[in-house]
Design a protein around this motif. Structure first.
Motif: not given
Length: 334
Positions: A153-181
């Protein structure tokens, strides 16, 4: 995320402001409806998430959850489940709608913010999983020190903190013309560079590099161990090692392909089929573990079939009981 709180709506963020046109106009300008392909993606996502429920419950069983790699596999499975909801179920619905960012700004922005963080977290968790397996085979004493019991569980803290960090970066945005984010909501083409997510790009290239580095000795260790296994005495051990190797290789190989293509298509113009291939690969990455576990992991497959038989038997008993009640209620009385 702070911008959403400050403005009350993502449309209040200058680079994500859709006030120039109505949602219908934005859809006509930049969207494309995919009724059949969208429905197929939605159905695929629902199927994967339904199948994941019993698999996650099997991994979570007490005797399995004592093992460190099963803890990591369970965490990775939860991430896969959530990502599939966005990149298949939600994407399928948006594709059928012919959606672009400005047709559903709040849904797409928040979903894109979460799925970007989940994707990067899945990369880190997959790397943690292969590191766990490599140490378990080459340095068991060190593996115990790092992962034994609650240390996982201690080792898994690092991926969890990674998740928190990336919540505050630019998001992925969907576009149906290209069928991708994408990074870009395609509102202001002349300002496309301002949407670029450098952290996501660094994650993708870093994970590819580190995964290749870690997998080189991992494959060598697997091959060496198999050569020294006596088939007449340790066939079960050989099968187990082969399963671990195939499971990890298949899951992580697709990660490498998708990670590179998604960065390239945000840096330069590429053919639409490559963009769609990247998105389908992304869907495959998080759906493949379901089929890999069922095909290659004997323990999970057997328990999965047991659960399906129990559920089928229970449903049959309930149906039979209901029919008995109905017949009894309809029978004539004297």
């Amino acid at each position: 995320m702070n911008n959403i709180i400050a403005y009350g709506s993502v449309e209040g963020i200058p680079l994500y402001n859709c006030s120039d046109h109505s949602s219908e106009e934005w859809s006509e300008l930049g969207g494309k409806q995919w009724p059949i392909l969208g429905a197929c993606q939605l159905a695929y996502g629902i199927m994967i998430d339904i199948l994941y429920f019993p698999i996650l419950s099997i991994i979570f069983e007490k005797e399995n959850f004592k093992i460190s790699c099963f803890k990591i596999m369970w965490f990775l499975g939860i991430i896969d489940f959530l990502i599939t909801y966005v990149n298949s179920i939600l994407t399928g619905w948006l594709a059928m709608e012919g959606a672009v960012y400005c047709t559903h700004p709040n849904v797409i922005y928040i979903s894109g913010m979460i799925v970007c963080a989940l994707w990067c977290t899945s990369c880190m968790t997959a790397l943690l999983l292969v590191t766990n397996r490599l140490l378990g085979m080459t340095k068991p004493a060190l593996a115990v020190q790092l992962f034994d019991g609650r240390k996982t569980y201690i080792a898994m803290i690092f991926p969890f903190l990674y998740f928190i960090y990336f919540l505050f970066t630019a998001p992925l945005i969907f576009n149906s013309k290209y069928m991708a984010w994408f990074y870009e909501p395609m509102i202001y083409p002349e300002r496309s560079a301002e949407y670029f997510n450098h952290s996501h790009t660094a994650n993708n290239f870093l994970i590819v590099t580190l995964t290749c580095i870690v997998y080189t000795p991992f494959r060598w260790v697997i091959g060496t161990n198999l050569r020294h296994v006596k088939s007449d005495q340790s066939s079960n051990l050989q099968n187990t090692k082969t399963q671990v190797f195939l499971q990890s290789t298949l899951i992580c190989a697709a990660n490498q392909v998708c990670a590179v293509i998604y960065v390239v298509m945000n840096l330069t113009t590429v053919p639409n089929w490559i963009i769609m291939f990247a998105h389908f690969t992304w869907q495959f990455i998080h759906g493949a573990p379901v089929f890999i576990y069922l095909a290659l992991n004997k323990m999970i497959r057997e328990k999965f079939l047991e659960k399906m038989n129990v559920m089928g038997s229970k449903a049959g008993r309930e149906t039979s009981s209901a029919m008995t009640i109905v017949k009894s209620g309809n029978s004539p009385t004297n």
